[in-house]
Design an enzyme around this catalytic site. Structure first.
Site, PDB file in Angstrom:
ATOM      1  N   GLU A  81       0.500  -1.044  -0.358  1.00 43.48           N
ATOM      2  CA  GLU A  81      -0.182   0.078   0.444  1.00 43.48           C
ATOM      3  C   GLU A  81       1.073   1.222  -0.284  1.00 43.48           C
ATOM      4  O   GLU A  81       0.876   2.110  -0.613  1.00 43.48           O
ATOM      5  CB  GLU A  81      -1.139   0.178   1.057  1.00 43.48           C
ATOM      6  CG  GLU A  81      -1.676  -0.797   1.068  1.00 43.48           C
ATOM      7  CD  GLU A  81      -1.350  -2.115   2.430  1.00 43.48           C
ATOM      8  OE1 GLU A  81      -0.338  -2.912   1.824  1.00 43.48           O
ATOM      9  OE2 GLU A  81      -2.063  -2.776   2.258  1.00 43.48           O
ATOM     10  N   CYS A 118      -2.043  -2.547   7.174  1.00 44.58           N
ATOM     11  CA  CYS A 118      -1.121  -2.693   8.906  1.00 44.58           C
ATOM     12  C   CYS A 118      -1.637  -1.523   9.231  1.00 44.58           C
ATOM     13  O   CYS A 118      -1.677   0.019   8.400  1.00 44.58           O
ATOM     14  CB  CYS A 118      -0.216  -3.071   8.862  1.00 44.58           C
ATOM     15  SG  CYS A 118       1.276  -1.322   7.528  1.00 44.58           S
TER      16      CYS A 118
HETATM   17  N1  THU Z   1       2.561  -6.728   3.962  1.00 47.18           N
HETATM   18  C1  THU Z   1       1.747  -5.358   3.332  1.00 47.18           C
HETATM   19  O1  THU Z   1       2.433  -5.447   2.018  1.00 47.18           O
HETATM   20  N2  THU Z   1       0.345  -4.965   2.728  1.00 47.18           N
HETATM   21  C2  THU Z   1      -0.149  -4.991   4.711  1.00 47.18           C
HETATM   22  O2  THU Z   1      -0.873  -4.321   4.854  1.00 47.18           O
HETATM   23  C3  THU Z   1       0.236  -6.308   5.630  1.00 47.18           C
HETATM   24  C4  THU Z   1       1.748  -6.361   5.351  1.00 47.18           C
HETATM   25  C5  THU Z   1       3.867  -7.008   3.960  1.00 47.18           C
HETATM   26  C6  THU Z   1       4.649  -6.453   4.697  1.00 47.18           C
HETATM   27  C7  THU Z   1       5.462  -8.195   4.856  1.00 47.18           C
HETATM   28  O3  THU Z   1       6.404  -8.019   3.193  1.00 47.18           O
HETATM   29  C8  THU Z   1       4.288  -8.920   4.405  1.00 47.18           C
HETATM   30  O4  THU Z   1       3.255  -8.645   4.475  1.00 47.18           O
HETATM   31  C9  THU Z   1       4.135  -9.941   5.514  1.00 47.18           C
HETATM   32  O5  THU Z   1       4.645  -9.036   6.656  1.00 47.18           O
END
Ligand code: THU
Length: 166
Positions: A81, A118
């Site tokens: 994001e 997140c």
């Molecule tokens: N991750 C995202 O790209 N977006 C989110 O909203 C949640 C987590 C990624 C971060 C990391 O590379 C992987 O997912 C595991 O947490």
């Protein structure tokens, strides 16, 4: 006790739309989710094996994609994001964001439940809304359920906003 000294309990109600499958979405939303799904294929996620794609629809009609980019120093990686949002702001600094779709895959393929951004990504979405004075439509993709929210405030109520710094 004086009335003004009494504690109040306040409630925040968050509404969102739930769909069972992609075909139920409008053509515009469906296209954005499809772009997010494709974007997840370019994630660099050798550590988590969790592949996330994000696709933004900008006010000028452009679709900007991002995906998570990990690093051996885990704290240096960035979520899909924020990659998409920062890239959009870098390339189109004056163009507002209309919508974002987020899609995620693990070793079983597309997540069944909607992808959940997140906390840091939620905070960046709020900043984008304040920056452009426009709510962002948020589409969280899952193979068994898709959630659509009207703005980042629904994902991060009582958010810290840049105007608090002024
Ligand atoms: N991750 C995202 O790209 N977006 C989110 O909203 C949640 C987590 C990624 C971060 C990391 O590379 C992987 O997912 C595991 O947490």
């Amino acid at each position: 006790m004086n009335k003004t000294e009494q504690m109040r309990t306040r409630e925040i109600i968050i509404a969102f739309q739930e769909f069972d499958k992609l075909e139920e979405l409008s053509a515009t939303d469906k296209k954005l989710v499809e772009a997010a799904r494709v974007a997840s294929n370019n994630a660099y996620a050798p550590y988590s094996h969790f592949h996330v794609g994000a696709a933004l629809l900008l006010e000028n009609g452009e679709i900007v994609e991002g995906n998570n980019q990990e690093n051996a120093d885990f704290t240096d990686g960035l979520c899909a994001e924020r990659v998409a949002l920062f890239y959009a702001h870098a390339k189109f600094p004056k163009v507002s964001v209309v919508a974002i779709a987020v899609s995620a895959k693990n070793h079983n393929g597309l997540l069944k439940e909607p992808a959940q951004p997140c906390g840091s990504c939620r905070q960046v979405m709020v900043e984008t809304e304040v920056r452009f004075q426009k709510p962002i439509r948020i589409i969280l993709d899952g193979s068994d359920s898709i959630h659509i929210l009207d703005g980042a405030e629904s994902l991060l109520p009582l958010a810290f906003k840049p105007k608090a710094l002024r």
